[in-house]
Write a protein that holds these residues in place. Sequence first.
Motif, PDB file in Angstrom:
ATOM      1  N   UNK A  99       0.892  -0.938  -0.268  1.00  0.00           N
ATOM      2  CA  UNK A  99      -0.061  -0.279  -0.211  1.00  0.00           C
ATOM      3  C   UNK A  99       0.950   1.077   0.266  1.00  0.00           C
ATOM      4  N   UNK A 100       0.473   2.408  -0.611  1.00  0.00           N
ATOM      5  CA  UNK A 100       0.534   3.462  -0.424  1.00  0.00           C
ATOM      6  C   UNK A 100       1.337   3.909   1.411  1.00  0.00           C
ATOM      7  N   UNK A 101       0.031   3.653   2.100  1.00  0.00           N
ATOM      8  CA  UNK A 101       0.314   3.909   3.416  1.00  0.00           C
ATOM      9  C   UNK A 101       1.938   3.710   4.369  1.00  0.00           C
ATOM     10  N   UNK A 102       1.993   2.228   4.017  1.00  0.00           N
ATOM     11  CA  UNK A 102       2.971   1.590   4.411  1.00  0.00           C
ATOM     12  C   UNK A 102       4.469   2.174   3.708  1.00  0.00           C
ATOM     13  N   UNK A 103       4.721   2.537   2.782  1.00  0.00           N
ATOM     14  CA  UNK A 103       5.149   3.594   2.274  1.00  0.00           C
ATOM     15  C   UNK A 103       5.794   4.917   2.828  1.00  0.00           C
ATOM     16  N   UNK A 104       3.817   5.506   3.049  1.00  0.00           N
ATOM     17  CA  UNK A 104       4.601   7.261   2.983  1.00  0.00           C
ATOM     18  C   UNK A 104       4.143   7.348   4.669  1.00  0.00           C
ATOM     19  N   UNK A 105       3.237   6.002   5.797  1.00  0.00           N
ATOM     20  CA  UNK A 105       3.595   6.817   6.788  1.00  0.00           C
ATOM     21  C   UNK A 105       4.701   6.053   8.001  1.00  0.00           C
ATOM     22  N   UNK A 106       4.678   3.972   6.878  1.00  0.00           N
ATOM     23  CA  UNK A 106       5.073   3.634   8.256  1.00  0.00           C
ATOM     24  C   UNK A 106       7.506   3.526   7.559  1.00  0.00           C
ATOM     25  N   UNK A 107       7.313   4.271   6.637  1.00  0.00           N
ATOM     26  CA  UNK A 107       8.615   4.009   5.608  1.00  0.00           C
ATOM     27  C   UNK A 107       8.953   3.197   5.229  1.00  0.00           C
ATOM     28  N   UNK A 108       8.313   2.256   5.039  1.00  0.00           N
ATOM     29  CA  UNK A 108       8.824   0.854   3.682  1.00  0.00           C
ATOM     30  C   UNK A 108       8.488   1.328   2.439  1.00  0.00           C
ATOM     31  N   UNK A 109       9.862   1.683   1.739  1.00  0.00           N
ATOM     32  CA  UNK A 109      10.451   1.952   0.450  1.00  0.00           C
ATOM     33  C   UNK A 109      10.927   0.948  -0.066  1.00  0.00           C
ATOM     34  N   UNK A 110      10.590  -0.256   0.506  1.00  0.00           N
ATOM     35  CA  UNK A 110      10.830  -0.965  -1.024  1.00  0.00           C
ATOM     36  C   UNK A 110      10.064  -2.086  -1.118  1.00  0.00           C
ATOM     37  N   UNK A 111       8.527  -2.319   0.081  1.00  0.00           N
ATOM     38  CA  UNK A 111       7.592  -3.643  -0.368  1.00  0.00           C
ATOM     39  C   UNK A 111       6.455  -2.714  -0.030  1.00  0.00           C
ATOM     40  N   UNK A 112       6.704  -1.187  -0.140  1.00  0.00           N
ATOM     41  CA  UNK A 112       5.304  -0.066   0.053  1.00  0.00           C
ATOM     42  C   UNK A 112       4.684   0.312  -1.609  1.00  0.00           C
ATOM     43  N   UNK A 113       3.781   0.555  -1.461  1.00  0.00           N
ATOM     44  CA  UNK A 113       4.113   1.779  -2.999  1.00  0.00           C
ATOM     45  C   UNK A 113       4.302   3.697  -2.299  1.00  0.00           C
ATOM     46  N   UNK A 114       5.714   3.453  -2.824  1.00  0.00           N
ATOM     47  CA  UNK A 114       5.718   4.739  -2.877  1.00  0.00           C
ATOM     48  C   UNK A 114       5.612   5.364  -4.231  1.00  0.00           C
ATOM     49  N   UNK A 115       4.447   5.813  -4.485  1.00  0.00           N
ATOM     50  CA  UNK A 115       3.818   6.751  -5.874  1.00  0.00           C
ATOM     51  C   UNK A 115       4.998   8.010  -5.814  1.00  0.00           C
ATOM     52  N   UNK A 116       5.272   7.929  -6.867  1.00  0.00           N
ATOM     53  CA  UNK A 116       6.553   9.902  -7.816  1.00  0.00           C
ATOM     54  C   UNK A 116       5.844   9.370  -8.916  1.00  0.00           C
ATOM     55  N   UNK A 117       6.348  10.200 -10.221  1.00  0.00           N
ATOM     56  CA  UNK A 117       5.790  10.354 -10.973  1.00  0.00           C
ATOM     57  C   UNK A 117       7.478  10.666 -11.856  1.00  0.00           C
ATOM     58  N   UNK A 118       7.850  10.788 -13.227  1.00  0.00           N
ATOM     59  CA  UNK A 118       9.216  10.406 -13.309  1.00  0.00           C
ATOM     60  C   UNK A 118      10.160  11.863 -12.425  1.00  0.00           C
ATOM     61  N   UNK A 119       9.197  12.692 -12.748  1.00  0.00           N
ATOM     62  CA  UNK A 119       9.799  13.902 -12.566  1.00  0.00           C
ATOM     63  C   UNK A 119       9.981  13.934 -10.930  1.00  0.00           C
ATOM     64  N   UNK A 120      10.848  13.017 -10.747  1.00  0.00           N
ATOM     65  CA  UNK A 120      11.003  12.414  -9.741  1.00  0.00           C
ATOM     66  C   UNK A 120      12.985  12.883 -10.016  1.00  0.00           C
ATOM     67  N   UNK A 121      12.860  12.135 -11.026  1.00  0.00           N
ATOM     68  CA  UNK A 121      14.232  12.943 -11.813  1.00  0.00           C
ATOM     69  C   UNK A 121      15.132  13.717 -12.304  1.00  0.00           C
ATOM     70  N   UNK A 122      13.718  15.001 -11.484  1.00  0.00           N
ATOM     71  CA  UNK A 122      14.377  16.202 -11.882  1.00  0.00           C
ATOM     72  C   UNK A 122      14.593  16.944 -10.291  1.00  0.00           C
ATOM     73  N   UNK A 123      14.179  16.134  -9.328  1.00  0.00           N
ATOM     74  CA  UNK A 123      14.080  16.724  -8.179  1.00  0.00           C
ATOM     75  C   UNK A 123      15.807  16.372  -7.120  1.00  0.00           C
ATOM     76  N   UNK A 124      15.886  17.768  -6.794  1.00  0.00           N
ATOM     77  CA  UNK A 124      17.265  17.380  -6.274  1.00  0.00           C
ATOM     78  C   UNK A 124      17.670  18.037  -5.055  1.00  0.00           C
ATOM     79  N   UNK A 125      16.522  18.361  -4.228  1.00  0.00           N
ATOM     80  CA  UNK A 125      16.837  19.138  -3.060  1.00  0.00           C
ATOM     81  C   UNK A 125      14.976  19.066  -2.368  1.00  0.00           C
ATOM     82  N   UNK A 126      15.145  19.751  -1.266  1.00  0.00           N
ATOM     83  CA  UNK A 126      13.697  19.366  -0.013  1.00  0.00           C
ATOM     84  C   UNK A 126      14.234  20.656   0.171  1.00  0.00           C
TER      85      UNK A 126
END
Length: 312
Positions: A261-288
């Motif tokens: 689920x998205x929640x698994x990635x978004x709230x629990x931080x499980x970026x391996x098994x959760x659904x880390x929904x993001x667009x191709x534009x992630x490759x254009x984003x370099x800073x917080x």
Amino acid sequence: MKTRITELLGIEHPIFQAAMSWASSNSALVIAVSNAGGLGVLAAGPLRIEDFKRIVAEIQAGTKKPWGLNIPLNNPRAPELLDIAFQSRVPVMVASQGGPREHLARFRSIGAKWLHVVASVEHARKAEAAGVDALVVDGAEAGGHPPPSEVGTLVLVRRVVKAVKLPVVASGGIADGAGVAAMLALGAEAAQLGTRFIATPEAGVHENYKRAVLEAEVEGTALVGRGRHPIRQLKNAFSAKYDVAERAGSGDLDQLFNSSSLKQAALEGDVEWGKVEAGQSAGLVDDILPAAEVMKRLVAEVEFARNRLAVL
Ligand SMILES: Cc1cc2nc3c(=O)[nH]c(=O)nc-3n(C[C@H](O)[C@H](O)[C@H](O)COP(=O)(O)O)c2cc1C
């Protein structure tokens, strides 16, 4: 910069922060973007009713500027969320996934504008016939739910702009002012950015999620669930497992899709098994960056792009 969208909504810049479940399901991001002259959009989809009411009140206390509310109309809680939105006199609706027609008169009566998210020419025409005020058009690069047709933003936005009279907000694959300017050149009246705003302190997702967006290259996303209701997410262990099962023609793809689920990635931080929904534009984003800074930078970059074109 004045466009039909800035005029319709009374916002300063033709820039939307996209509705993103969890990432924009809080007040901080919406307030920051709206106060900076864009349109912040609250994603109500995952919220419990009590939390939704509280967050709407926080936004109303935090900004006097227009802001938007996304309710996926096929959500089982949509009727209740819509009632609260109406009672709260929400200024702008950005509705997705479902028919808008039955809601328009009620929201018009409180002066709200109704924008509808579409991902095909057919749905754009239907929403226009239903009487909405403007369209948000999502192309294939988009994070979340891109068009099943996989037609990219460059082509789909241009096609819709030519097919309808309504003002169009372009969405999917836009991460900086050059992208915003490109969409305005295509005939869109504003641009919507989702993934760019995940990389802000205000976004309501786990630090692991934000870091994964920063680390991703433009090839770093996968479309998961082709032939169903596909999502675009960052490549990870889950998307790789799904890919293998899909190629093997496995019969239990639905079960596999629903095991993450998205929640698994978004709230629990499980970026391996959760659904880390993001667009191709992630490759254009370099800073917080704080959302207000993102807005400032976008406005300056649009200006730079305009000047560049003017001198060419
Ligand atoms: C994490 C995430 C969650 C999303 N959740 C929603 C949602 O709840 N409702 C919706 O209409 N769109 C949702 N979307 C789609 C965005 O509104 C927008 O169309 C997309 O982010 C634009 O593409 P970009 O990420 O390349 O800017 C989501 C997108 C992302 C990345």
